[in-house]
Design an enzyme around this catalytic site. Sequence first.
Site, PDB file in Angstrom:
ATOM      1  N   ARG A 296       0.705  -1.212  -0.086  1.00  0.00           N
ATOM      2  CA  ARG A 296       0.064   0.195  -0.107  1.00  0.00           C
ATOM      3  C   ARG A 296       1.053   1.242  -0.004  1.00  0.00           C
ATOM      4  O   ARG A 296       0.305   2.333   0.274  1.00  0.00           O
ATOM      5  CB  ARG A 296      -1.070   0.011   1.179  1.00  0.00           C
ATOM      6  CG  ARG A 296      -2.098  -0.976   1.060  1.00  0.00           C
ATOM      7  CD  ARG A 296      -3.268  -0.901   2.158  1.00  0.00           C
ATOM      8  NE  ARG A 296      -4.199  -1.952   1.886  1.00  0.00           N
ATOM      9  CZ  ARG A 296      -4.172  -3.018   2.288  1.00  0.00           C
ATOM     10  NH1 ARG A 296      -3.193  -3.376   3.514  1.00  0.00           N
ATOM     11  NH2 ARG A 296      -5.141  -3.965   2.284  1.00  0.00           N
ATOM     12  N   LYS A 318       3.619  11.589 -11.359  1.00  0.00           N
ATOM     13  CA  LYS A 318       2.997  10.381 -12.227  1.00  0.00           C
ATOM     14  C   LYS A 318       3.665   9.212 -12.346  1.00  0.00           C
ATOM     15  O   LYS A 318       4.908   9.353 -12.667  1.00  0.00           O
ATOM     16  CB  LYS A 318       2.622  11.114 -13.623  1.00  0.00           C
ATOM     17  CG  LYS A 318       1.512  12.215 -13.659  1.00  0.00           C
ATOM     18  CD  LYS A 318       1.335  12.602 -15.123  1.00  0.00           C
ATOM     19  CE  LYS A 318       0.138  13.696 -15.219  1.00  0.00           C
ATOM     20  NZ  LYS A 318      -0.187  14.122 -16.792  1.00  0.00           N
ATOM     21  N   GLU A 360      11.225  17.925 -24.909  1.00  0.00           N
ATOM     22  CA  GLU A 360      10.658  18.367 -23.700  1.00  0.00           C
ATOM     23  C   GLU A 360      11.335  19.730 -23.017  1.00  0.00           C
ATOM     24  O   GLU A 360      10.456  20.475 -22.647  1.00  0.00           O
ATOM     25  CB  GLU A 360      10.681  17.211 -22.441  1.00  0.00           C
ATOM     26  CG  GLU A 360      10.034  15.941 -23.025  1.00  0.00           C
ATOM     27  CD  GLU A 360       8.473  15.979 -22.715  1.00  0.00           C
ATOM     28  OE1 GLU A 360       7.920  17.153 -22.438  1.00  0.00           O
ATOM     29  OE2 GLU A 360       7.809  15.016 -22.971  1.00  0.00           O
ATOM     30  N   LYS A 398       8.474  23.008 -15.403  1.00  0.00           N
ATOM     31  CA  LYS A 398       7.667  22.022 -14.955  1.00  0.00           C
ATOM     32  C   LYS A 398       7.141  22.259 -13.661  1.00  0.00           C
ATOM     33  O   LYS A 398       6.005  21.934 -13.036  1.00  0.00           O
ATOM     34  CB  LYS A 398       7.900  20.596 -15.265  1.00  0.00           C
ATOM     35  CG  LYS A 398       6.916  19.574 -14.922  1.00  0.00           C
ATOM     36  CD  LYS A 398       7.124  18.281 -15.635  1.00  0.00           C
ATOM     37  CE  LYS A 398       5.926  17.130 -15.239  1.00  0.00           C
ATOM     38  NZ  LYS A 398       6.042  15.877 -15.895  1.00  0.00           N
ATOM     39  N   GLU A 408      -3.655  17.796 -11.956  1.00  0.00           N
ATOM     40  CA  GLU A 408      -4.200  18.101 -13.357  1.00  0.00           C
ATOM     41  C   GLU A 408      -5.690  18.245 -13.544  1.00  0.00           C
ATOM     42  O   GLU A 408      -6.251  17.848 -14.292  1.00  0.00           O
ATOM     43  CB  GLU A 408      -3.945  16.782 -14.069  1.00  0.00           C
ATOM     44  CG  GLU A 408      -3.597  17.260 -15.679  1.00  0.00           C
ATOM     45  CD  GLU A 408      -3.107  15.961 -16.570  1.00  0.00           C
ATOM     46  OE1 GLU A 408      -3.512  15.753 -17.708  1.00  0.00           O
ATOM     47  OE2 GLU A 408      -2.157  15.489 -16.176  1.00  0.00           O
ATOM     48  N   ARG A 412      -2.462  22.548 -15.390  1.00  0.00           N
ATOM     49  CA  ARG A 412      -1.280  21.585 -15.636  1.00  0.00           C
ATOM     50  C   ARG A 412      -1.491  20.644 -16.777  1.00  0.00           C
ATOM     51  O   ARG A 412      -0.396  20.244 -17.372  1.00  0.00           O
ATOM     52  CB  ARG A 412      -1.403  20.337 -14.485  1.00  0.00           C
ATOM     53  CG  ARG A 412      -0.441  19.345 -14.628  1.00  0.00           C
ATOM     54  CD  ARG A 412      -0.168  18.502 -13.300  1.00  0.00           C
ATOM     55  NE  ARG A 412       0.747  17.395 -13.781  1.00  0.00           N
ATOM     56  CZ  ARG A 412       1.451  16.593 -12.867  1.00  0.00           C
ATOM     57  NH1 ARG A 412       1.149  16.897 -11.420  1.00  0.00           N
ATOM     58  NH2 ARG A 412       2.106  15.733 -13.108  1.00  0.00           N
ATOM     59  N   ASN A 416       0.914  18.914 -21.482  1.00  0.00           N
ATOM     60  CA  ASN A 416       0.413  17.689 -22.542  1.00  0.00           C
ATOM     61  C   ASN A 416       0.698  18.279 -24.080  1.00  0.00           C
ATOM     62  O   ASN A 416       0.505  17.641 -25.122  1.00  0.00           O
ATOM     63  CB  ASN A 416      -0.999  17.435 -22.453  1.00  0.00           C
ATOM     64  CG  ASN A 416      -1.222  16.824 -21.077  1.00  0.00           C
ATOM     65  OD1 ASN A 416      -0.484  15.925 -20.630  1.00  0.00           O
ATOM     66  ND2 ASN A 416      -2.425  16.680 -20.455  1.00  0.00           N
ATOM     67  N   HIS A 419       1.433  16.260 -26.794  1.00  0.00           N
ATOM     68  CA  HIS A 419       1.526  14.966 -26.262  1.00  0.00           C
ATOM     69  C   HIS A 419       0.206  14.155 -26.872  1.00  0.00           C
ATOM     70  O   HIS A 419       0.165  12.741 -26.987  1.00  0.00           O
ATOM     71  CB  HIS A 419       1.553  14.617 -24.764  1.00  0.00           C
ATOM     72  CG  HIS A 419       2.960  14.638 -24.123  1.00  0.00           C
ATOM     73  ND1 HIS A 419       3.698  15.959 -24.304  1.00  0.00           N
ATOM     74  CD2 HIS A 419       3.721  13.988 -23.474  1.00  0.00           C
ATOM     75  CE1 HIS A 419       4.981  15.987 -23.723  1.00  0.00           C
ATOM     76  NE2 HIS A 419       4.800  14.755 -23.240  1.00  0.00           N
ATOM     77  N   HIS A 423       1.543  11.023 -28.384  1.00  0.00           N
ATOM     78  CA  HIS A 423       1.482   9.564 -28.035  1.00  0.00           C
ATOM     79  C   HIS A 423       0.709   8.645 -29.070  1.00  0.00           C
ATOM     80  O   HIS A 423       1.198   7.501 -29.068  1.00  0.00           O
ATOM     81  CB  HIS A 423       0.621   9.612 -26.720  1.00  0.00           C
ATOM     82  CG  HIS A 423       1.392   9.944 -25.419  1.00  0.00           C
ATOM     83  ND1 HIS A 423       0.478  10.388 -23.939  1.00  0.00           N
ATOM     84  CD2 HIS A 423       2.517  10.082 -25.040  1.00  0.00           C
ATOM     85  CE1 HIS A 423       1.386  10.708 -23.336  1.00  0.00           C
ATOM     86  NE2 HIS A 423       2.681  10.333 -23.735  1.00  0.00           N
ATOM     87  N   HIS A 435      10.060   8.740 -27.800  1.00  0.00           N
ATOM     88  CA  HIS A 435       9.068   9.633 -27.207  1.00  0.00           C
ATOM     89  C   HIS A 435       9.209  11.214 -27.435  1.00  0.00           C
ATOM     90  O   HIS A 435       8.216  11.674 -27.952  1.00  0.00           O
ATOM     91  CB  HIS A 435       9.027   9.630 -25.609  1.00  0.00           C
ATOM     92  CG  HIS A 435       8.049  10.373 -24.708  1.00  0.00           C
ATOM     93  ND1 HIS A 435       6.644  10.337 -24.839  1.00  0.00           N
ATOM     94  CD2 HIS A 435       8.283  11.493 -24.322  1.00  0.00           C
ATOM     95  CE1 HIS A 435       5.893  11.205 -24.386  1.00  0.00           C
ATOM     96  NE2 HIS A 435       6.865  11.935 -23.833  1.00  0.00           N
TER      97      HIS A 435
END
Length: 524
Positions: A296, A318, A360, A398, A408, A412, A416, A419, A423, A435
């Site tokens: 957990r 993330k 990026e 960032k 987000e 935020r 993206n 992306h 993606h 990427h």
Amino acid sequence: MSHIFLYGPPGTGKSTIGKILARNLNLPFVDIDRLIESNAGMPIAQIMEQQGESTFRDMETSALKEIVGHASREASPNGGSGTGAQNQVIALGGGALLRGENRAFAETHGTVVLLTAELLTLLERLKNESGMRPLLAGDVRTKLASLLDQRREHYSSFAIQSHVDGRTAEQNASQIQTRLGRFHLSAMGEYDVLVGKVDQIGGLLHERGLQTPIVVTDENVARFHADGVMASLRNAGFSPRVITIPAGEDYKKLETIQKLWHGFLEHGLDRKSTVIALGGGVVGDLTGFAASTYMRGINWVCVPTTLLSMADASLGGKTGFDLPEGKNLIGSFYPPKLILADPHVLETLPEREFISGLAEVVKGGIISDPELFDLCARGLDCIKDDLAQTVKRAMAVKIKVIEDDPYEKGFRAALNLGHTVGHAVELVSRFQLRHGEAVAIGMVAEAKLAEHLTVAGKGLSDTIAGVLSTLGLPVQIPEELPRAEILGAMRVDKKKNAKAIRFALPAEIGKVELVDVTDLELVL
């Protein structure tokens, strides 16, 4: 890490900026002049008048050693209080480092940041304070100009300087943080983000009371950096172990997560243990997710080894893995206890991987740092000449966004940019496109969409494409990739709602707007 000493002429705002900097970094703040006054029981002006400048300088030396010594004693016997409390932000008097002894002591125990300002700025700030500053008593303008002239060579000898004119105290504190590569995040749990050397990792874990570390890395990174990290951990008194996973996006899947869970069990990790992710974005995402779910949730630390990870993937908490239908569809928000980025490790990156990460960095410039975008526009050699500052600036962009919107729910989503298309293109290429390469393609496509929707003026997509091309990044969707598959991948993107996909579209360099788009065919 180390103490931060703010130094410079009177009126540069050392105390004001220092308090903000200390608050931002979750560190104690000490004003050496106030400490001297407290110890002496009288104002500095009175000390100078009654006992002379030489005695006051002796008091500065004693106070400097007292501050640093007290901080060392405050650290708990096991190496730290868990919050890095042995580090401080210390505001020095305008002549405190004129003595070679004092300067050597400060530079041995921390980093000196010299604050500078124009004479007119200083005069405006000091016009009502001459009585409290004995060296400026009388004609403030003449005395200050003379003092600056006397100390010109001394002040100019400091390597790290921050010009404070034209900025608020908050902006100056932020600029210093970026210059030093030191950040403290608190919107989603408390943790530090530091740009330093990878061999500091053992001491940094020890300071924070983190226990029983185990290193997760991939086969490529292990060859270059695992031994150094393990040595640092052993030198700090740990007995670390390592789990190595296959390298590449193809392995960012549930089966690898299961391998990590079983590895944690085999090595006897419990809820007090710490997992160190040593690698790029894939290693960080997988390790963070495995840590978030094992028993957990256990502590984890990120040591990114790619430019893409330093500038983007390691920041923000993330974690997750891919499904065959799309990237990062399963995951959690679970911040690490520490991020340590060492730009020197990027020297071992293959050139294509390094260039991929620059996408990026360019993205950060487009979102909110036009100066970073201009730096990228000057080409690859210019970036490599000052790589550490490039990394720090990209990280600062960032960090500002994720601190304002950690989960987000709002702006935020600007991160993206590139992306949504990227993606999908990356997935349909079966990860033949890296990427960053896919994100570069996505940024240009989305800039063209912004022009079509009149979010941006004509020519912005060409400007962005020109910079990306200069850096060696692709800017067009390869002809062989099926458009229908790209659209299908976009439709299952995690950024969509029931009827539309929210795009982060560039309005200009330094500004992004969020726009819901329903006509995906229009995007391509």
